[in-house]
Design an enzyme around this catalytic site. Structure first.
Site, PDB file in Angstrom:
ATOM      1  N   GLU A   1       0.826  -1.214   0.000  1.00 45.54           N
ATOM      2  CA  GLU A   1       0.000   0.000   0.000  1.00 45.54           C
ATOM      3  C   GLU A   1       0.859   1.263   0.000  1.00 45.54           C
ATOM      4  O   GLU A   1       0.594   2.214   0.729  1.00 45.54           O
ATOM      5  CB  GLU A   1      -0.970  -0.020   1.195  1.00 45.54           C
ATOM      6  CG  GLU A   1      -1.903  -1.221   1.173  1.00 45.54           C
ATOM      7  CD  GLU A   1      -3.054  -1.154   2.179  1.00 45.54           C
ATOM      8  OE1 GLU A   1      -3.039  -0.249   3.045  1.00 45.54           O
ATOM      9  OE2 GLU A   1      -3.972  -1.987   2.086  1.00 45.54           O
TER      10      GLU A   1
ATOM     11  N   GLU B   1      -5.816  -8.449  -0.830  1.00 48.52           N
ATOM     12  CA  GLU B   1      -6.437  -8.609   0.491  1.00 48.52           C
ATOM     13  C   GLU B   1      -7.918  -8.315   0.361  1.00 48.52           C
ATOM     14  O   GLU B   1      -8.305  -7.339  -0.277  1.00 48.52           O
ATOM     15  CB  GLU B   1      -5.902  -7.584   1.518  1.00 48.52           C
ATOM     16  CG  GLU B   1      -4.483  -7.766   1.950  1.00 48.52           C
ATOM     17  CD  GLU B   1      -4.050  -6.729   3.001  1.00 48.52           C
ATOM     18  OE1 GLU B   1      -4.881  -5.900   3.440  1.00 48.52           O
ATOM     19  OE2 GLU B   1      -2.873  -6.750   3.374  1.00 48.52           O
TER      20      GLU B   1
END
Ligand code: NAG
Ligand code: NAG
Ligand code: NAG
Ligand code: NAG
Length: 464
Positions: A120, A266
Site C-alpha cells: 500500500e 487482500e
C-alpha cells in the site's frame, strides 16, 4: 517477533467435510505475523495444507517460512518491504542481491509465484517512495529475467483509496496526485509484463462508514435481487465488491489500459471489534468469506459486470488475529483460525460446501450502529506498571484532557493509577475520537457502556 511453542495441540477441526486433497483451492490466504501468540510457521503451514489453501501470501521474505514451504504445493507470494524499495530502485546490484537472497535461495522448490513490491505504498505520503516504486519493480523483474525466471509476477498491492470514487463504478478515476506520476508508469509496467493490478479491497470499510445507506445484504453477497445500477453505462451490480473492483477497471481504462488483470491481494471481514465498530462479528465474517469464496471459485468464472467471466485471483485477509496491531479493535480481529488452529468460523476454501451444511451461526447484535454513550477505561486484566506511560500520553496532548485529575479537582480521588488512567483514557478518547483516536492504549484500554463517573467526578463520554 515469533514465540515458538514446543507443544502444540493440533486439532482436526480444520479438516473440512468437503475438502478434496487432490484439488487445491485457487483461493490464497494472507499470513500476517504481528502477534505474540501465533503458532510456529511449521504449524501454520500444516494448517494451510489442511484447509486446502492454494496460495499463501507473506509480508516479507522470511527465510524460515520460505524454507518450510519448500516441497509443498502452495503457491507463494513474497514481499519487498517498503523500507527496501528505494535501495532496490537505486541500484541493479542491490535488486540482484535481493533476488539472490529471497528468491533463488528457495526457488523452484518453494513455489514462489509473485513478488509484491511494497505494501500500500501510495497510502503513505512519501513522495520519494512513490517515485521509487516502479523503478524498483523494473529492477526486480530485470533480475528475474536475467536468471531466466519468467513465471514469477512482479506487482504491488495498492489500497482501493487510489481510486477517487466507486459510486458509480464508471466514475472510477485515479487520484490526480498519483495519476501521471505513478499510475501511468505502473500500468505500463504491469501491461508490458502481463502482471496483475493487485488491490486491497474491503467492502467492510466502505459499508461501515455509512452502514445505514448501503444494505448489509448487498455487501455480504446475500441478495442478488438488490441492485445498484450504473445507469451511465447500463451495468447492474449485485454486490459492493464488484463495484469497487470495477471502479479500478474504469480508472485504468481512462488512462488507456484495457486489459490489465486484477488480483485481490487482500479482502475479508473482521470477526470482532470495539463496541463502536458496526458489523464486526463472526457471523458477517463467515457469510462474507463463504460467499466470496463461492464467487471466486465458481466455474466457469463469474468476474464482474465490467469484466464478466474473468478469473480474479484472491487472497483472504487473514489467517490469524494479530494482537500486536495498533488502532481500533477490528485491526486485531481479521483472523480465520484461533492460535491453536481451530477455526474461528468454518470456511470451505473450495467453495463447494452449501450454506445450509454449515452449523447455523447466531444472528449478531451489532449489525446496526451502536446508539448511546461509551467510555474508555482501563482493561481489568492489565499490568498496572504499564499504565504510567499511557497516562502520560493521554494527558500530554493537553487541551485540558487531565485537568480534573489535579489535586483538589473533582477526579483527583481516589489517587490510584487505575482510576486516573481510566479518567485520562475516557477524556482523551472523547476529545480525539473524531480525529481518528481509538480506545486502545497498547491494549490497556477497553470501551464500556457503564458510566465510570463517581461522586462529583464526571467522566467524558463519546455519544453515538
Ligand atoms: C550498487 O550497490 C553495490 C553493492 O552495494 C555497490 O558496490 C555499487 O557501488 C553500487 N553502484 C552504484 C552505481 O551505486
Ligand atoms: C445516504 O442516502 C441518501 C438517500 O439516497 C442520500 O441523500 C445521502 O446523501 C446519503 N448519505 C451519504 C453520507 O452518502
Ligand atoms: C429474488 O427474486 C426472486 C423472484 O422475485 C425470488 O424468487 C427470490 O426468492 C428472491 N431472492 C431473494 C434472496 O430474496
Ligand atoms: C499493452 O500491452 C499490449 C501488448 O501486450 C500492447 O499491444 C498495448 O499497446 C499495451 N497498452 C498500452 C496502453 O500500452
Amino acid at each position: 517477533m515469533y514465540l515458538r511453542r514446543e507443544v502444540f495441540v493440533f486439532s482436526l477441526f480444520c479438516i473440512f467435510a468437503f475438502s478434496n486433497a487432490l484439488v487445491l483451492s485457487n483461493i490464497g490466504i494472507n499470513y500476517g505475523r504481528l502477534g505474540n501468540n501465533l503458532p510456529s510457521p511449521y504449524q501454520t503451514i500444516e494448517f494451510l495444507k489442511s484447509m486446502d489453501a492454494g496460495r499463501v501470501k507473506i509480508y516479507d521474505a522470511s527465510p524460515e517460512v520460505l524454507k518450510l514451504l519448500s516441497g509443498t504445493r502452495l503457491h507463494v507470494s513474497i514481499m519487498v518491504t517498503n523500507d527496501q524499495i528505494s535501495d532496490i530502485a537505486s541500484n541493479l546490484t542491490i535488486a540482484d542481491q535481493w533476488v539472490q537472497d529471497n528468491v533463488l535461495a528457495y526457488y523452484p522448490n518453494t513455489k514462489i509465484r509473485s513478488i509484491l513490491v511494497g505494501n500500500e505504498v501510495l497510502s503513505y505520503d512519501d513522495q520519494k517512495m512513490w517515485a521509487d516504486l516502479v523503478p524498483a519493480m523494473q529492477k526486480i523483474k530485470k533480475s528475474l529475467v536475467s536468471h531466466n525466471i519468467h513465471n514469477i509476477k512482479v506487482g504491488t498491492p495498492l489500497a482501493i483509496d487510489v481510486v477517487e470514487s466507486i459510486f458509480p463504478p464508471s466514475s472510477g478515476k485515479f487520484k490526480d496526485e498519483i495519476s501521471d506520476k505513478v499510475m501511468i508508469p505502473l500500468l505500463k509496467f504491469l501491461n508490458g509484463t502481463k502482471s496483475y493490478f493487485f488491490v486491497d479491497v474491503y467492502p467492510y470499510f466502505t459499508w461501515s462508514e455509512n452502514p445505514t445507506n448501503i444494505s448489509l445484504d448487498f455487501v455480504l453477497f446475500k441478495d442478488s435481487n438488490q441492485t445498484y445500477n450504473d445507469t451511465g453505462i447500463g451495468l447492474v451490480y449485485t454486490n459492493l465488491l464488484d463495484q469497487m473492483l470495477d471502479s479500478v477497471v474504469f480508472a485504468m481504462r481512462k488512462l488507456g489500459f484495457e486489459n490489465i488483470r486484477i488480483g485481490i491481494s487482500e479482502t475479508g471481514w473482521p470477526n470482532g471489534g470495539d463496541m463502536d465498530e458496526t458489523g464486526a462479528n463472526t457471523y458477517n465474517a463467515a457469510i462474507y468469506n463463504r460467499n466470496l469464496v463461492r464467487k471466486m471459485t465458481a466455474s466457469p468464472a463469474i468476474g464482474t459486470p465490467a469484466r464478466p467471466g474473468v478469473v480474479i485471483p484472491t487472497f483472504l485477509f487473514s489467517l490469524y488475529d494479530e494482537n500486536q496491531k495498533y488502532g481500533p479493535g477490528t485491526e486485531r480481529h481479521w483472523g480465520m483460525l484461533n492460535p491453536n488452529g481451530t477455526p474461528i468460523y468454518e470456511l470451505d476454501l473450495t467453495g463447494v460446501r452449501p450454506e445450509n451444511d454449515y452449523p447455523q451461526l447466531q444472528e449478531p447484535s451489532n449489525n446496526k450502529p451502536f446508539k448511546g454513550k461509551l467510555w474508555c477505561v482501563v482493561e481489568t486484566q492489565v499490568d498496572t506498571e504499564e499504565l504510567g506511560p499511557a497516562l502520560d500520553f493521554a494527558c500530554r496532548l493537553g487541551n485540558g484532557t487531565c485537568d480534573e485529575l489535579a489535586p483538589l479537582k473533582s477526579c483527583y480521588q481516589p489517587v490510584s493509577e487505575v482510576a486516573h488512567a481510566s479518567y485520562a483514557f475516557s477524556s482523551y478518547w472523547a476529545k480525539f475520537r473524531d480525529r481518528g483516536a481509538s480506545c486502545y492504549f497498547n491494549g490497556l484500554a477497553v470501551q464500556t457502556t457503564s458510566d465510570p463517573s463517581h461522586g462529583s467526578c464526571e467522566f467524558p463520554s463519546v455519544t453515538l
